[in-house]
Scaffold this motif. Structure first.
Motif, PDB file in Angstrom:
ATOM      1  N   LYS A 257     -59.596  -5.213  -5.214  1.00  0.00           N
ATOM      2  CA  LYS A 257     -58.329  -5.651  -4.847  1.00  0.00           C
ATOM      3  C   LYS A 257     -56.915  -5.122  -4.861  1.00  0.00           C
ATOM      4  O   LYS A 257     -56.667  -4.773  -3.659  1.00  0.00           O
ATOM      5  N   VAL A 258     -56.824  -3.561  -5.449  1.00  0.00           N
ATOM      6  CA  VAL A 258     -55.630  -3.163  -5.192  1.00  0.00           C
ATOM      7  C   VAL A 258     -56.175  -2.152  -3.546  1.00  0.00           C
ATOM      8  O   VAL A 258     -55.187  -1.909  -3.361  1.00  0.00           O
ATOM      9  N   ALA A 259     -57.176  -1.628  -4.046  1.00  0.00           N
ATOM     10  CA  ALA A 259     -58.149  -0.889  -2.780  1.00  0.00           C
ATOM     11  C   ALA A 259     -57.673  -0.999  -1.673  1.00  0.00           C
ATOM     12  O   ALA A 259     -57.361  -1.104  -0.608  1.00  0.00           O
ATOM     13  N   GLN A 260     -58.388  -2.669  -1.159  1.00  0.00           N
ATOM     14  CA  GLN A 260     -57.647  -3.764   0.102  1.00  0.00           C
ATOM     15  C   GLN A 260     -56.176  -3.862   0.587  1.00  0.00           C
ATOM     16  O   GLN A 260     -56.207  -3.716   1.429  1.00  0.00           O
ATOM     17  N   GLU A 261     -55.320  -4.036  -0.790  1.00  0.00           N
ATOM     18  CA  GLU A 261     -54.105  -4.354  -0.774  1.00  0.00           C
ATOM     19  C   GLU A 261     -53.546  -2.538  -0.160  1.00  0.00           C
ATOM     20  O   GLU A 261     -52.789  -2.800   1.174  1.00  0.00           O
ATOM     21  N   LEU A 262     -54.209  -1.483  -0.625  1.00  0.00           N
ATOM     22  CA  LEU A 262     -53.607   0.000   0.328  1.00  0.00           C
ATOM     23  C   LEU A 262     -53.647   0.146   1.437  1.00  0.00           C
ATOM     24  O   LEU A 262     -53.169   0.589   2.055  1.00  0.00           O
ATOM     25  N   ALA A 263     -55.812  -0.558   1.355  1.00  0.00           N
ATOM     26  CA  ALA A 263     -55.897  -0.505   2.932  1.00  0.00           C
ATOM     27  C   ALA A 263     -54.871  -0.981   4.324  1.00  0.00           C
ATOM     28  O   ALA A 263     -54.772  -1.038   4.959  1.00  0.00           O
ATOM     29  N   GLU A 264     -54.879  -2.599   3.635  1.00  0.00           N
ATOM     30  CA  GLU A 264     -54.059  -3.411   4.591  1.00  0.00           C
ATOM     31  C   GLU A 264     -52.249  -3.127   4.802  1.00  0.00           C
ATOM     32  O   GLU A 264     -52.029  -2.754   5.819  1.00  0.00           O
ATOM     33  N   LYS A 265     -51.768  -2.354   4.358  1.00  0.00           N
ATOM     34  CA  LYS A 265     -50.661  -1.925   4.037  1.00  0.00           C
ATOM     35  C   LYS A 265     -50.559  -0.509   5.052  1.00  0.00           C
ATOM     36  O   LYS A 265     -49.459  -0.547   5.782  1.00  0.00           O
ATOM     37  N   HIS A 266     -51.680   0.743   5.179  1.00  0.00           N
ATOM     38  CA  HIS A 266     -51.756   0.988   5.551  1.00  0.00           C
ATOM     39  C   HIS A 266     -52.111   1.265   7.030  1.00  0.00           C
ATOM     40  O   HIS A 266     -51.190   1.320   7.649  1.00  0.00           O
ATOM     41  N   LYS A 267     -52.638   0.030   7.154  1.00  0.00           N
ATOM     42  CA  LYS A 267     -52.968  -0.382   8.477  1.00  0.00           C
ATOM     43  C   LYS A 267     -51.424  -0.863   9.338  1.00  0.00           C
ATOM     44  O   LYS A 267     -51.334  -0.262  10.596  1.00  0.00           O
ATOM     45  N   GLN A 269     -48.583  -0.168   8.449  1.00  0.00           N
ATOM     46  CA  GLN A 269     -47.739   1.670   9.593  1.00  0.00           C
ATOM     47  C   GLN A 269     -48.505   2.156  10.769  1.00  0.00           C
ATOM     48  O   GLN A 269     -47.619   2.602  11.343  1.00  0.00           O
TER      49      GLN A 269
END
Length: 298
Positions: A257-267, A269
């Motif tokens: 779940k944490v990895a998914q949130e980081l990926a969405e945030k990077h996308k 940006q």
């Protein structure tokens, strides 16, 4: 020779005769044994106790003897085997309804041929306890009955109070002289048995684990030490959270779940930078202008 003040010796002074055996009046012996305390020689008065040899005593006289062994001159010959009140038994005697102190006193002080009323009787046969009949008592309960009544009622329970007894608990009161040796041996055997039982009980008590007054057995000492070592900070210190119970599957779910949130945030940006590049102005050389520069050219 005469006139010298001498005297003529008598035959009794010259000839030694064999000393005659002194015989006491059997009636006097009977009255002394059954109506008087063997120690103080005073009339028997309740409370009355008896020893393992069947002798009768006033309880007060025995107590006085135990407090002062020199209170009675012949005590060492009469009751040297009495070391405490546990060596005696308090008797439960049945009063004689026909007893009268005035009549008994007159008969004792007068002729012995007159029948003396006994103060106590057998509760079963109603025989008087005056020495003309054999009486026994039980050292388990202290009840006194005639020996004939005991023989007629073959039971192992006291007919007066119902307490059980064995043959060794039956003690003859004022026995014959030939019976004393056997009673002394039985008394010593009973004392040795009681001493051995007390010693065994003491050893068994020492072998048992320690217990408090409520009867709960206390835990071993090593467990107590272990209990204290688990919490050295004391009762006020908060306990640390134990994370050993968390399963590996739960940890994997959280990490994904944490990895998914980081990926969405990077996308997001990357998308914002692309949008800016479309609407951004270029300078003369073709470079994108910064926000400050864009404002300046606007």
């Amino acid at each position: 020779m005469g006139n010298d003040g001498g005297s003529i010796p008598r035959r009794i002074e010259l000839v030694k005769e064999k000393q005659k055996d002194i015989r006491l009046n059997p009636d006097l012996e009977r009255l002394a044994a059954w109506f008087h305390c063997a120690l103080s020689k005073q009339p028997l008065e309740p409370p009355i106790v008896a020893d393992a040899l069947g002798k009768l005593y006033n309880q007060d006289a025995v107590i006085e003897y135990l407090l002062d062994k020199s209170a009675y001159g012949d005590a060492d010959k009469i009751c040297s085997h009495i070391h405490s009140m546990k060596d005696t038994t308090k008797l439960n005697l049945t009063p004689n309804p026909a007893y009268s102190e005035a009549a008994t006193g007159a008969a004792t002080m007068g002729n012995l041929e007159q029948d003396i009323k006994a103060r106590f009787i057998c509760p079963i046969s109603m025989k008087e306890m005056n020495g003309k009949h054999r009486f026994v008592y039980f050292d388990t309960c202290g009840c006194v009955i005639a020996e004939q009544s005991l023989k007629e009622i073959p039971s192992k329970e006291c007919v007066t109070c119902g307490k059980p007894f064995e043959n060794e608990n039956v003690i003859v009161i004022n026995p014959q002289k030939e019976e004393l040796e056997g009673m002394k041996a039985a008394m010593e055997a009973k004392k040795a048995k009681a001493k051995a039982a007390k010693k065994a009980k003491k050893a068994a008590k020492a072998a048992m684990p320690e217990s408090d007054t409520s009867g709960a057995v206390s835990p071993p000492k090593d467990k107590k030490r272990k209990h204290h070592s688990e919490s050295p900070e004391g009762p006020g210190t908060p306990k640390k959270l134990n994370t050993s119970g968390i399963s590996s599957s739960s940890a994997a779910v959280v990490m994904s779940k944490v990895a998914q949130e980081l990926a969405e945030k990077h996308k997001k940006q990357e998308l914002s930078s692309a949008v800016k590049s479309i609407y951004a102005k270029k300078d003369v050389k073709g470079n994108y202008l910064t926000m400050g520069t864009f404002n300046r050219y606007a």
